[in-house]
Design a protein around this motif. Structure first.
Motif, PDB file in Angstrom:
ATOM      1  N   GLN A 120     -84.256 -50.682 102.855  1.00 29.51           N
ATOM      2  CA  GLN A 120     -84.903 -52.526 102.983  1.00 29.51           C
ATOM      3  C   GLN A 120     -83.661 -53.375 103.901  1.00 29.51           C
ATOM      4  O   GLN A 120     -83.079 -53.797 105.078  1.00 29.51           O
ATOM      5  CB  GLN A 120     -84.915 -53.151 102.022  1.00 29.51           C
TER       6      GLN A 120
ATOM      7  N   ILE B  30     -88.667 -58.136 104.913  1.00 32.39           N
ATOM      8  CA  ILE B  30     -88.617 -56.481 104.645  1.00 32.39           C
ATOM      9  C   ILE B  30     -89.442 -56.334 103.809  1.00 32.39           C
ATOM     10  O   ILE B  30     -89.108 -56.618 102.570  1.00 32.39           O
ATOM     11  CB  ILE B  30     -87.870 -55.936 105.100  1.00 32.39           C
ATOM     12  N   GLN B  31     -90.874 -56.131 103.746  1.00 27.96           N
ATOM     13  CA  GLN B  31     -91.751 -55.429 102.850  1.00 27.96           C
ATOM     14  C   GLN B  31     -91.482 -53.806 103.564  1.00 27.96           C
ATOM     15  O   GLN B  31     -92.342 -53.454 104.321  1.00 27.96           O
ATOM     16  CB  GLN B  31     -92.743 -55.735 103.585  1.00 27.96           C
TER      17      GLN B  31
END
Length: 291
Positions: free
Chosen positions: A265, A283-284
Motif C-alpha cells: 500500500q 488502496i485495498q
C-alpha cells in the motif's frame, strides 16, 4: 491535505496580490463597459467581455485560496475545493452568452455601419493596456509558486493582446474612416476568447463527471500498479479529481499469498503521488488464495 493555510506566508502573499489585481481589473471593467456604450464601440464591449474573464479568473483564484483553507466538516468531507469548479462552469457559460451577443451585434453593424468615436475608443483601450500590464506585474512574483496565480496571470496576459487589438483598430478607424473595422476587431476578440472558454468548460465538466484528470493516462497508471512486485491482479482502478490539482484514486489489487499488505500500500501510494500527483489514494490489497 488537512494542512492549515492560515499562517502560510505564500498563501497570504497570493491573497494580497490577487486582491490588488482583482480590484484594479474590476474597476476598469466598469470603465470599459461605460466607454464602449458611450463611444459606440463594439470592439470595446467585446474586450470588456474578455476583461470579465480576467475578473472571474482572479476572483476564482482568490476564492479557491480562501475556501481551500477551510477544513472538511461533517457535511463536506473533501472540504470546499469544488466551489472553484462550479464558479468556472458559470464563468464559461456566461462567456458563451457574451460571445453570441457580440457576434449578433457585429452582423447588424456589418449590415448597417454606425459611427464610432475612435479617439475615445483608443483612449479607453490604451488605459486597459496599462491596467493589464500593472496587473501582470502584480501577479508575476507568485505565478511560479501557485497554479491559481499562474492561471490568472495567463488570463491577464491574453487580455493584454485584446487591448492591443482595440488600440490598433481605433488607429485604423481614425485615419481611414472605415467603421467596419470596429465589428471586425470585436469578432476577432470573440474568436480569441471562445476556444479558451471551450477548454475551460470541457475541463470543468470532466471534473464534475469525475473523469480521469487531464494529463493522466489511465493505462499508464494501470501498468504501473500491475508492475509493482507482488501484485498479480488489478480488479479496480478509478481516478478522478475534486478540483484542479487535487487528484484522487481508489485501487483494489490482488497480491501474492504472504505479501506484506502495508508495504504494498505504501509503495503504490508513493508511486501514485510521485509520478501522477495523486495526493489522495484509497488502496485495498487482497491476498490471492493459495491453490
Amino acid at each position: 491535505m488537512g494542512q492549515d493555510h492560515s499562517h502560510d506566508p505564500v498563501a497570504g502573499a497570493n491573497v494580497r496580490m490577487l486582491g490588488g489585481a482583482l480590484a484594479l481589473t474590476a474597476t476598469f471593467l466598469v470603465v470599459e463597459v461605460v466607454g464602449g456604450l458611450y463611444f459606440n464601440s463594439l470592439a470595446l464591449l467585446s474586450d470588456a467581455g474578455h476583461m470579465l474573464t480576467d475578473v472571474a479568473a482572479l476572483a476564482i483564484a482568490l476564492l479557491a485560496i480562501r475556501l481551500g483553507a477551510k477544513p472538511p466538516d461533517e457535511r463536506r468531507t473533501f472540504g470546499y475545493r469544488r466551489v472553484e469548479i462550479l464558479a468556472a462552469v458559470f464563468n464559461a457559460l456566461m462567456l458563451f452568452a457574451i460571445a453570441i451577443y457580440i457576434f449578433v451585434e457585429a452582423i447588424d453593424r456589418f449590415r448597417d455601419p454606425q459611427p464610432v468615436q475612435s479617439w475615445g475608443m483608443m483612449a479607453v483601450a490604451a488605459v486597459g493596456l496599462v491596467v493589464n500590464l500593472i496587473a501582470m506585474r502584480m501577479l508575476a512574483a507568485g505565478k511560479d509558486a501557485s497554479f491559481n496565480v499562474k492561471g490568472a496571470y495567463l488570463e491577464v496576459w491574453a487580455d493584454m493582446i485584446g487591448s492591443v487589438g482595440v488600440v490598433a483598430g481605433a488607429v485604423l478607424i481614425r485615419f481611414t474612416g472605415w467603421t467596419w473595422i470596429d465589428p471586425v476587431v470585436a469578432v476577432l476578440i470573440g474568436l480569441w476568447v471562445l476556444p479558451r472558454t471551450w477548454v475551460l468548460l470541457r475541463g470543468t465538466v470532466n471534473v464534475l463527471l469525475e473523469g480521469v484528470p487531464d494529463g493522466i493516462d489511465l493505462s499508464e497508471v494501470r501498468g504501473m500498479v500491475k508492475g509493482v512486485p507482488g501484485i498479480v491482479k488489478l480488479p479496480q482502478l478509478r481516478l478522478w479529481s475534486i478540483s484542479n490539482g487535487l487528484n484522487c484514486a481508489t485501487v483494489r489489487a490482488v497480491a501474492l499469498p504472504g505479501s506484506d499488505i502495508g508495504a504494498l500500500q505504501r509503495n503504490i501510494a508513493g508511486l501514485l503521488h510521485d509520478r501522477f500527483d495523486i495526493a489522495d489514494a484509497t488502496i485495498q490489497i487482497d491476498l490471492a488464495v493459495r491453490a
